[in-house]
Design a protein around this motif. Structure first.
Motif, PDB file in Angstrom:
ATOM      1  N   GLU A  28      64.085  40.515  23.718  1.00  0.00           N
ATOM      2  CA  GLU A  28      63.269  39.813  24.721  1.00  0.00           C
ATOM      3  C   GLU A  28      63.121  40.646  25.994  1.00  0.00           C
ATOM      4  O   GLU A  28      62.031  40.740  26.564  1.00  0.00           O
ATOM      5  CB  GLU A  28      63.900  38.464  25.045  1.00  0.00           C
ATOM      6  N   ASN A  29      64.208  41.246  26.451  1.00  0.00           N
ATOM      7  CA  ASN A  29      64.128  42.091  27.644  1.00  0.00           C
ATOM      8  C   ASN A  29      63.257  43.319  27.398  1.00  0.00           C
ATOM      9  O   ASN A  29      62.408  43.673  28.224  1.00  0.00           O
ATOM     10  CB  ASN A  29      65.528  42.536  28.087  1.00  0.00           C
ATOM     11  N   VAL A 239      70.813  37.728  39.257  1.00  0.00           N
ATOM     12  CA  VAL A 239      70.990  37.004  37.996  1.00  0.00           C
ATOM     13  C   VAL A 239      71.914  35.811  38.242  1.00  0.00           C
ATOM     14  O   VAL A 239      72.671  35.783  39.212  1.00  0.00           O
ATOM     15  CB  VAL A 239      71.566  37.926  36.905  1.00  0.00           C
ATOM     16  N   ALA A 240      71.855  34.836  37.349  1.00  0.00           N
ATOM     17  CA  ALA A 240      72.642  33.610  37.541  1.00  0.00           C
ATOM     18  C   ALA A 240      74.139  33.872  37.572  1.00  0.00           C
ATOM     19  O   ALA A 240      74.894  33.118  38.192  1.00  0.00           O
ATOM     20  CB  ALA A 240      72.303  32.610  36.432  1.00  0.00           C
ATOM     21  N   ASN A 241      74.583  34.938  36.930  1.00  0.00           N
ATOM     22  CA  ASN A 241      76.004  35.299  36.905  1.00  0.00           C
ATOM     23  C   ASN A 241      76.405  36.212  38.059  1.00  0.00           C
ATOM     24  O   ASN A 241      77.497  36.782  38.058  1.00  0.00           O
ATOM     25  CB  ASN A 241      76.344  35.992  35.580  1.00  0.00           C
ATOM     26  N   ALA A 242      75.550  36.337  39.062  1.00  0.00           N
ATOM     27  CA  ALA A 242      75.791  37.268  40.168  1.00  0.00           C
ATOM     28  C   ALA A 242      76.903  36.800  41.101  1.00  0.00           C
ATOM     29  O   ALA A 242      77.225  35.607  41.175  1.00  0.00           O
ATOM     30  CB  ALA A 242      74.510  37.494  40.963  1.00  0.00           C
ATOM     31  N   GLU A 258      73.093  36.998  29.876  1.00  0.00           N
ATOM     32  CA  GLU A 258      73.162  36.699  28.445  1.00  0.00           C
ATOM     33  C   GLU A 258      71.917  35.953  27.963  1.00  0.00           C
ATOM     34  O   GLU A 258      71.770  35.694  26.769  1.00  0.00           O
ATOM     35  CB  GLU A 258      74.402  35.852  28.149  1.00  0.00           C
ATOM     36  N   GLU A 259      71.023  35.609  28.887  1.00  0.00           N
ATOM     37  CA  GLU A 259      69.829  34.830  28.551  1.00  0.00           C
ATOM     38  C   GLU A 259      68.555  35.602  28.882  1.00  0.00           C
ATOM     39  O   GLU A 259      67.575  35.027  29.326  1.00  0.00           O
ATOM     40  CB  GLU A 259      69.857  33.487  29.294  1.00  0.00           C
ATOM     41  N   HIS A 260      68.581  36.925  28.694  1.00  0.00           N
ATOM     42  CA  HIS A 260      67.395  37.775  28.865  1.00  0.00           C
ATOM     43  C   HIS A 260      66.885  37.705  30.310  1.00  0.00           C
ATOM     44  O   HIS A 260      65.724  37.391  30.581  1.00  0.00           O
ATOM     45  CB  HIS A 260      66.294  37.384  27.875  1.00  0.00           C
ATOM     46  N   ALA A 261      67.768  38.040  31.244  1.00  0.00           N
ATOM     47  CA  ALA A 261      67.474  37.892  32.671  1.00  0.00           C
ATOM     48  C   ALA A 261      66.268  38.714  33.123  1.00  0.00           C
ATOM     49  O   ALA A 261      65.466  38.248  33.937  1.00  0.00           O
ATOM     50  CB  ALA A 261      68.710  38.282  33.490  1.00  0.00           C
ATOM     51  N   VAL A 262      66.134  39.935  32.618  1.00  0.00           N
ATOM     52  CA  VAL A 262      65.020  40.781  33.054  1.00  0.00           C
ATOM     53  C   VAL A 262      63.692  40.185  32.606  1.00  0.00           C
ATOM     54  O   VAL A 262      62.718  40.149  33.376  1.00  0.00           O
ATOM     55  CB  VAL A 262      65.197  42.225  32.545  1.00  0.00           C
TER      56      VAL A 262
END
Length: 280
Positions: A28-29, A239-242, A258-262
């Motif tokens: 996906e990325n 990213v959400a994990n930042a 882990e959820e295709h952040a880019v």
């Protein structure tokens, strides 16, 4: 194809941002980045990694601009196979490293030289051994710090998170008069760079080299070594994990790495650009 991203630059951190927990680039990325480039955008990476470690990932992606390596101390053109800019540590940095080792004798120390493509281990511990496995490059070994050739580009200190916290708390005393910059690139890593060699400084230089305006640059990351970069980009994304400081400084928060952040960030940016075009 419509070129909605014409004149845009997307710069992404790698570990914890572009890559998943297995150090892979998701389909996906990759497809989203390819679509971004096909629609006129320039794409590159900004990482603490060295060229030989980053190259296998660059070869999987349509990287169209020089990359920011060594956490901002080097701008490297993979197409030409050469550095277009770099900033070495001052000679006084050696004294800083010696003070760190004296005060924290169990700390791991990796030295990145200008004349060697691979890091030199000046002091090993469990974290540096694990880092060598992750990087998959042939680290060198020096019996003493004095044997590591100068000049240096950066020094990476590695230890358990709570011990690195102790080192971070003492950097004011450890630095002395040296003109250096400390960045936390991971909960286990603390890095020593030359002053003015952050990812943010390198991004400003790269935008100038490419003729990209600040408002047409999106930079994204996950840890404190990305903070100056997302602050200096016109569109700073965490990213959400930042780390919480990045989340507070970012213009936008996208999905977890882990959820295709880019891919998520590209989709959001495209929607923002289309919305701006449609406004009367």
């Amino acid at each position: 194809m419509e070129r909605i991203f014409e004149g845009c630059l997307l710069v992404t951190d790698m570990d914890g941002t572009l890559l998943d927990r297995d150090k892979k680039i998701s389909l996906e990325n990759r497809e989203a980045i390819e679509r971004f480039v096909a629609q006129g955008g320039l794409f590159t990476i900004a990482t603490g990694r060295i060229a030989v470690s980053a190259r296998p990932y660059v070869e999987q992606l349509p990287v169209g601009a020089p990359a920011i390596l060594y956490n901002g101390a080097v701008i490297y053109d993979f197409a030409q196979g050469e550095r277009t800019w770099s900033k070495n540590l001052p000679a006084s940095a050696k004294e800083v490293v010696e003070r760190v080792i004296r005060r924290f004798p169990g700390i791991g120390v990796e030295v990145y030289e200008t004349t060697n493509d691979y890091p030199t281990i000046a002091q090993n511990n469990e974290i540096t051994l694990r880092h060598q496995q992750i990087e998959s490059v042939p680290f060198q070994k020096a019996d003493r710090l004095e044997l590591v050739p100068e000049p240096w580009i950066k020094v990476l200190f590695a230890w358990e998170p709570e011990r690195i916290d102790e080192v971070s708390a003492a950097v004011g005393e450890l630095t002395g008069d040296a003109d250096v910059l400390w960045v936390r690139s991971d909960d286990k890593y603390l890095e020593l760079l030359s002053s003015g060699a952050s990812k943010g400084h390198a991004l400003e230089r790269l935008m100038q080299q490419l003729g990209i305006s600040r408002d047409r640059c999106l930079a994204m990351g996950d840890h404190l070594n990305d903070l100056e970069m997302i602050r200096r980009a016109g569109v700073g994304v965490a990213v959400a994990n930042a780390h919480p400081e990045l989340l507070g400084a970012a213009v936008h928060c996208c999905k977890h790495h882990e959820e295709h952040a880019v891919a998520d960030a590209i989709g959001w940016w495209e929607a923002q650009l289309r919305s701006a075009i449609s406004k009367p």
